[in-house]
Scaffold this motif. Structure first.
Motif, PDB file in Angstrom:
ATOM      1  N   GLY A  38       0.830  -1.207   0.000  1.00  0.00           N
ATOM      2  CA  GLY A  38       0.000   0.000   0.000  1.00  0.00           C
ATOM      3  C   GLY A  38       0.857   1.246   0.000  1.00  0.00           C
ATOM      4  O   GLY A  38       0.765   2.070   0.900  1.00  0.00           O
ATOM      5  N   GLY A  98       4.348  10.183  10.809  1.00  0.00           N
ATOM      6  CA  GLY A  98       3.361   9.456  10.013  1.00  0.00           C
ATOM      7  C   GLY A  98       1.986   9.498  10.681  1.00  0.00           C
ATOM      8  O   GLY A  98       1.858   9.863  11.870  1.00  0.00           O
ATOM      9  N   GLY A  99       0.981   9.112   9.895  1.00  0.00           N
ATOM     10  CA  GLY A  99      -0.347   8.929  10.481  1.00  0.00           C
ATOM     11  C   GLY A  99      -0.262   7.855  11.557  1.00  0.00           C
ATOM     12  O   GLY A  99      -1.017   7.867  12.532  1.00  0.00           O
ATOM     13  N   SER A 100       0.672   6.928  11.401  1.00  0.00           N
ATOM     14  CA  SER A 100       0.816   5.815  12.363  1.00  0.00           C
ATOM     15  C   SER A 100       0.988   6.336  13.787  1.00  0.00           C
ATOM     16  O   SER A 100       0.325   5.867  14.710  1.00  0.00           O
ATOM     17  N   ILE A 103      -2.285   7.844  15.126  1.00  0.00           N
ATOM     18  CA  ILE A 103      -3.277   6.860  15.593  1.00  0.00           C
ATOM     19  C   ILE A 103      -2.885   6.368  16.995  1.00  0.00           C
ATOM     20  O   ILE A 103      -3.695   6.289  17.905  1.00  0.00           O
ATOM     21  N   TYR A 124      -7.708  -1.763   8.433  1.00  0.00           N
ATOM     22  CA  TYR A 124      -6.252  -1.605   8.362  1.00  0.00           C
ATOM     23  C   TYR A 124      -5.610  -2.366   9.523  1.00  0.00           C
ATOM     24  O   TYR A 124      -6.107  -2.318  10.659  1.00  0.00           O
ATOM     25  N   TYR A 127      -4.791  -1.179  13.572  1.00  0.00           N
ATOM     26  CA  TYR A 127      -5.729  -0.679  14.584  1.00  0.00           C
ATOM     27  C   TYR A 127      -5.911  -1.644  15.764  1.00  0.00           C
ATOM     28  O   TYR A 127      -5.878  -1.219  16.915  1.00  0.00           O
ATOM     29  N   ASN A 170     -12.312   4.976   9.104  1.00  0.00           N
ATOM     30  CA  ASN A 170     -11.254   5.112   8.089  1.00  0.00           C
ATOM     31  C   ASN A 170     -11.909   5.097   6.714  1.00  0.00           C
ATOM     32  O   ASN A 170     -12.076   4.069   6.096  1.00  0.00           O
ATOM     33  N   ASN A 174      -8.915   1.512   3.707  1.00  0.00           N
ATOM     34  CA  ASN A 174      -7.991   0.440   3.413  1.00  0.00           C
ATOM     35  C   ASN A 174      -8.493  -0.714   4.272  1.00  0.00           C
ATOM     36  O   ASN A 174      -8.549  -0.554   5.490  1.00  0.00           O
ATOM     37  N   ASP A 202      -9.330   8.379  10.629  1.00  0.00           N
ATOM     38  CA  ASP A 202      -8.072   8.232   9.894  1.00  0.00           C
ATOM     39  C   ASP A 202      -8.344   8.640   8.444  1.00  0.00           C
ATOM     40  O   ASP A 202      -8.919   7.873   7.676  1.00  0.00           O
ATOM     41  N   ILE A 204      -6.209   9.471   6.009  1.00  0.00           N
ATOM     42  CA  ILE A 204      -4.942   9.433   5.267  1.00  0.00           C
ATOM     43  C   ILE A 204      -5.176   9.355   3.744  1.00  0.00           C
ATOM     44  O   ILE A 204      -4.335   9.746   2.962  1.00  0.00           O
ATOM     45  N   TYR A 205      -6.359   8.833   3.346  1.00  0.00           N
ATOM     46  CA  TYR A 205      -6.651   8.716   1.905  1.00  0.00           C
ATOM     47  C   TYR A 205      -7.649   9.778   1.418  1.00  0.00           C
ATOM     48  O   TYR A 205      -8.202   9.647   0.322  1.00  0.00           O
ATOM     49  N   LYS A 235       0.396   9.047   1.556  1.00  0.00           N
ATOM     50  CA  LYS A 235      -0.324   8.451   0.425  1.00  0.00           C
ATOM     51  C   LYS A 235      -0.521   9.468  -0.694  1.00  0.00           C
ATOM     52  O   LYS A 235      -0.001   9.298  -1.782  1.00  0.00           O
ATOM     53  N   TYR A 320      -6.942   0.577  -3.449  1.00  0.00           N
ATOM     54  CA  TYR A 320      -7.080  -0.881  -3.350  1.00  0.00           C
ATOM     55  C   TYR A 320      -8.395  -1.334  -3.960  1.00  0.00           C
ATOM     56  O   TYR A 320      -9.398  -0.626  -3.832  1.00  0.00           O
TER      57      TYR A 320
HETATM   58  C1  LIG Z   1      -5.500   3.360   6.665  1.00  0.00           C
HETATM   59  C2  LIG Z   1      -4.083   3.706   6.957  1.00  0.00           C
HETATM   60  N1  LIG Z   1      -3.813   4.512   7.980  1.00  0.00           N
HETATM   61  C3  LIG Z   1      -2.541   4.840   8.302  1.00  0.00           C
HETATM   62  C4  LIG Z   1      -1.480   4.357   7.568  1.00  0.00           C
HETATM   63  C5  LIG Z   1      -0.086   4.744   7.992  1.00  0.00           C
HETATM   64  O1  LIG Z   1       0.403   5.790   7.251  1.00  0.00           O
HETATM   65  P1  LIG Z   1       1.722   6.576   7.589  1.00  0.00           P
HETATM   66  O2  LIG Z   1       2.733   6.194   6.547  1.00  0.00           O
HETATM   67  O3  LIG Z   1       1.342   8.018   7.483  1.00  0.00           O
HETATM   68  O4  LIG Z   1       2.177   6.229   8.956  1.00  0.00           O
HETATM   69  C6  LIG Z   1      -1.707   3.508   6.487  1.00  0.00           C
HETATM   70  C7  LIG Z   1      -0.595   2.936   5.710  1.00  0.00           C
HETATM   71  O5  LIG Z   1      -0.729   1.987   4.974  1.00  0.00           O
HETATM   72  C8  LIG Z   1      -3.048   3.193   6.154  1.00  0.00           C
HETATM   73  O6  LIG Z   1      -3.351   2.401   5.115  1.00  0.00           O
END
Ligand SMILES: Cc1ncc(COP(=O)(O)O)c(C=O)c1O
Length: 389
Positions: A38, A98-100, A103, A124, A127, A170, A174, A202, A204-205, A235, A320
């Motif tokens: 992804g 990152g978004g990671s 979260i 995803y 979570y 989300n 994803n 979330d 991110i997309y 992304k 996806y």
């Molecule tokens: C739904 C979702 N949230 C968060 C992330 C994490 O993204 P980041 O690279 O900003 O940490 C991803 C990465 O695949 C994702 O698919």
């Protein structure tokens, strides 16, 4: 040493990622076409790279403020207003790895031991472990293709109880590409308002939305204070390796999140923050070009999979597709393993995204059309051998 006893049982109980397990297999084989990752196939737009290089040349190689460069936080707020009509102040923004990290900060800041967090399945992969690591308990809502993987008022009402602390949304999703429109959210807002639960969204997309204008749950004023919005650059801006994201929320909550961030991370990467300022200011056209490319690939894949006899929902966002493989009689793991061994094409079993993903595979279209064409020809051969139309 008895390491089994030393390790925290919550960590011990986290199962290995279903994606990793499968890709370790694929990595041992030669000539595999992978549709598993992804991650955008585009390099980061040059002007962003240049801004980051320039910041290094100028010697901007120190930590930034814990919360992130004020200049960047101002740009993020302007961008969210311009693109999604959301009103946030720089004090309501924290720049994360990152978004990671966003979260994780959201989970760790609000979850008390035993609190329930509602997740929408298939989801995803990060979570469920994230909730567990924060001491929370997951309650799953199973989304279905019949409902276009949307969250409905009925499902939401049924899942909320006195232990519910939060729900994680989300959209675009994803792995399914499911999408919620403004009208879809309008039906949920009174339930969110009445229950008072927190909503971690979330987004991110968000920029990779196709048919409809993206709508954030944070755009509903009556519940805005309940919302923790997570987004980032990975992304839409093709910046996965830069490790940059952000959270927007009530100012008090951001202050609390900052406590974790400042002791665990200190500050997000400095040159990435300078690159991100450029991204927010000057890259709308670049990301639109990438969005158009993803859209063309999506259209190709949905049409091709449906023609092959794998019923495929048309994803409204992200990158996806989630074809249904139930007609083959195989489990999603069997399907992916046999496809890999027979045709050297790697996809991700839907079950990697929770039990609700069984019967599906996730195919990423963050790959060129040429690669997608080559891979789908091989999948067609595989299906012919299996006797699927
Ligand atoms: C739904 C979702 N949230 C968060 C992330 C994490 O993204 P980041 O690279 O900003 O940490 C991803 C990465 O695949 C994702 O698919």
């Amino acid at each position: 040493m008895d390491f089994e006893k030393i390790v925290n049982p919550i960590v011990k109980d986290i199962p290995p990622s279903g994606i990793r397990k499968f890709f370790d297999l694929a990595n041992q084989m030669e000539g595999v076409i992978s549709l598993g990752v992804g991650e955008p196939d585009f390099a980061t737009p040059w002007t962003i790279r240049e801004a980051a290089i320039y910041s290094i040349e100028k010697g901007k190689t120190f930590y930034t403020a814990n919360q992130g460069l004020l200049e960047l936080r101002k740009e993020i707020c302007k961008y969210q207003k311009r693109r999604f009509d959301l009103d946030y102040k720089p004090e309501q923004c924290i720049v994360t790895v990152g978004g990671s990290e966003g979260i994780d900060l959201a989970f760790r800041t609000i979850i008390n031991p035993g609190d329930e967090v509602i997740l929408l399945q298939p989801s995803y992969v990060a979570y469920t472990p994230g909730v567990a690591l924060a001491g929370g308990v997951v309650r799953n809502i199973i989304l279905t293709e019949e409902n276009e993987f949307k969250l409905t008022p009925e499902l939401l009402k049924e899942a909320i109880n006195e232990k519910t602390k939060a729900i994680l949304l989300n959209y675009p999703s994803n792995p399914t590409g499911g999408f919620m429109t403004k009208e879809d959210y309008e039906k949920l807002v009174p339930i969110f308002k009445e229950s008072g639960i927190m909503i971690i969204t979330d987004e991110i997309y968000a920029e990779l939305s196709y048919e409809h204008k993206f709508c954030s749950i944070a755009s509903f004023d009556e519940i805005k204070d309940q919302v923790i919005l997570v987004s980032g650059f990975s992304k839409a801006y093709a910046m996965t390796g830069w490790r940059l994201g952000y959270v927007l929320a009530n100012e008090y909550l951001v202050k609390m999140m900052k406590k974790i961030h400042q002791y665990v991370i200190m500050s997000a990467p400095t040159c990435a923050q300078y690159g991100a300022i450029e991204a927010m200011r000057h890259c709308d056209e670049e990301i639109e070009k990438m969005r158009q490319a993803y859209l063309a690939r999506r259209n190709f894949l949905v049409k091709t999979f449906n023609e092959m006899g794998l019923k495929t929902f048309t994803p409204q966002g992200a990158f996806y597709v989630f074809p249904c493989i139930k007609s083959t009689g195989l489990t999603s793991e069997q399907f992916c393993e046999e496809l890999l061994n027979d045709q050297l094409v790697a996809c991700v079993p839907g079950s990697a995204f929770g039990e609700a993903g069984e019967g599906y595979i996730r195919v990423s279209y963050a790959y060129s059309l040429e690669e997608l064409k080559a891979a789908t020809q091989k999948i067609r051969k595989f299906l012919e051998k299996k006797g699927v139309k």
